[in-house]
Scaffold this motif. Structure first.
Motif, PDB file in Angstrom:
ATOM      1  N   ARG A  23       0.940  -1.222   0.088  1.00 47.50           N
ATOM      2  CA  ARG A  23       0.084  -0.099  -0.093  1.00 47.50           C
ATOM      3  C   ARG A  23       0.788   1.320  -0.059  1.00 47.50           C
ATOM      4  O   ARG A  23       1.902   1.219   0.546  1.00 47.50           O
ATOM      5  N   ASP A  50     -10.865  -4.013  -5.912  1.00 47.72           N
ATOM      6  CA  ASP A  50     -10.927  -3.237  -4.743  1.00 47.72           C
ATOM      7  C   ASP A  50      -9.296  -2.936  -4.173  1.00 47.72           C
ATOM      8  O   ASP A  50      -8.519  -3.585  -4.771  1.00 47.72           O
ATOM      9  N   ASP A  51      -9.252  -2.385  -3.003  1.00 49.12           N
ATOM     10  CA  ASP A  51      -8.255  -2.381  -2.232  1.00 49.12           C
ATOM     11  C   ASP A  51      -6.978  -1.327  -3.164  1.00 49.12           C
ATOM     12  O   ASP A  51      -5.738  -1.504  -2.951  1.00 49.12           O
ATOM     13  N   ASP A  68     -13.809   0.413   1.740  1.00 52.08           N
ATOM     14  CA  ASP A  68     -13.427   0.151   2.979  1.00 52.08           C
ATOM     15  C   ASP A  68     -12.091   0.563   3.119  1.00 52.08           C
ATOM     16  O   ASP A  68     -11.102   0.175   2.465  1.00 52.08           O
ATOM     17  N   ALA A  70      -8.245   0.331   4.906  1.00 52.97           N
ATOM     18  CA  ALA A  70      -7.142  -0.596   5.082  1.00 52.97           C
ATOM     19  C   ALA A  70      -6.924  -0.332   6.506  1.00 52.97           C
ATOM     20  O   ALA A  70      -7.095   0.934   7.291  1.00 52.97           O
ATOM     21  N   ILE A 225      -8.311  -4.717   4.205  1.00 54.03           N
ATOM     22  CA  ILE A 225      -9.273  -4.053   4.303  1.00 54.03           C
ATOM     23  C   ILE A 225     -10.442  -4.475   5.319  1.00 54.03           C
ATOM     24  O   ILE A 225     -10.459  -5.946   5.470  1.00 54.03           O
ATOM     25  N   THR A 238      -6.224   3.750  10.099  1.00 54.82           N
ATOM     26  CA  THR A 238      -6.949   3.428   8.864  1.00 54.82           C
ATOM     27  C   THR A 238      -6.614   4.126   7.622  1.00 54.82           C
ATOM     28  O   THR A 238      -5.942   5.314   7.941  1.00 54.82           O
ATOM     29  N   GLN A 241      -8.856   3.397   1.129  1.00 56.40           N
ATOM     30  CA  GLN A 241      -8.825   2.665  -0.236  1.00 56.40           C
ATOM     31  C   GLN A 241     -10.090   2.812  -1.070  1.00 56.40           C
ATOM     32  O   GLN A 241     -11.032   3.416  -0.793  1.00 56.40           O
TER      33      GLN A 241
END
Length: 252
Positions: A23, A50-51, A68, A70, A225, A238, A241
């Motif tokens: 990330r 996603d992510d 959502d 990470a 996530i 947090t 994402q």
């Protein structure tokens, strides 16, 4: 580790999957942002990924929506010089569950077994399936394929796997699988027997995985996530994402 990998022989792009990616480092060299966005948009129509990290250039293209967050834990948030330095994040009931689990390990009624990632994942799938049936996220095809791809190619990129099971009377009651890449320790999957008599197995796995990651010299623990009911209580930070879809360009 990029979410998209290019096959050298065929130039085909394949998606490794949301459970494992590095990330917030950026995914292309400066000046090549448009080419990376073109690679996303060349995927089959209707593809959703996603992510996606905030500094991936695709997030500025109009094809992404917030997803959502990470959850991560940085080394500088923990006093590793103090015994049980992670405890300051944990509620009293979790600390008590950790104490009970450690007593079982010290008594020899619960064994910590380091195993292959394939075995740990297989056991985690069984435990998760027993609890959630077909709703287990470890039964989702792209997740299964993502793990298979990671096992097959991870070593080429310098990925080190970490897999552990907890065994009682020759029965696996908990399992987890993690991976180290560069300075990041990724907690990829964990599952435990859903039985009040064994409460605390999941907390024990989370706790020891984090410590092993820091002991291995990692700067950051990445738990992926979704809150899943425990990450907020453990004091994890947090990170936003995003969800990418090439079905249509979103209004900006």
């Amino acid at each position: 580790m990029l979410p998209l990998q290019q096959c050298k022989d065929s130039d085909k792009l394949s998606f490794i999957g949301a459970p494992f990616m590095e990330r917030n480092r950026g995914f292309c060299r400066s000046g090549f942002e448009d080419k990376l966005c073109d690679a996303y948009l060349a995927l089959p129509q209707g593809t959703e990924l996603d992510d996606i990290a905030p500094n991936d250039p695709i997030t500025r293209s109009g094809y992404c929506t917030p997803g959502d967050p990470a959850y991560v834990l940085h080394r500088d948030q923990v006093d590793l010089q103090q015994p049980d330095g992670l405890y300051r994040y944990l509620p009293k009931n979790i600390r008590e569950n950790l104490r009970k689990t450690r007593k079982k390990i010290d008594a020899g009624t619960l064994l910590v077994v380091h195993t292959s990632p394939q075995v740990a994942l297989s056991q985690a799938r069984i435990l998760s399936r027993d609890r959630f049936s077909d709703d287990s996220w470890l039964e989702v095809p792209y997740v299964v394929d993502g793990f298979a791809e990671l096992f097959r190619t991870g070593a080429e990129f310098g990925v080190t796997m970490d897999a552990v099971t907890l065994v009682s009377q020759d029965v696996v009651v908990a399992a987890c699988i993690s991976a180290t890449y560069r300075s990041n320790y990724y907690m990829l999957a964990a599952a435990a027997l859903h039985d009040p008599a064994w409460s605390g197995l999941g907390s024990y796995l989370y706790y020891t995985c984090m410590l092993r990651g820091f002991d291995a010299g990692c700067d950051q623990i990445d738990t992926g996530i979704g809150d899943c009911g425990w990450k907020e209580r453990w004091g994890l930070q947090t990170i936003p994402q995003f969800l990418f879809s090439n079905q249509r360009k979103l209004s900006t």
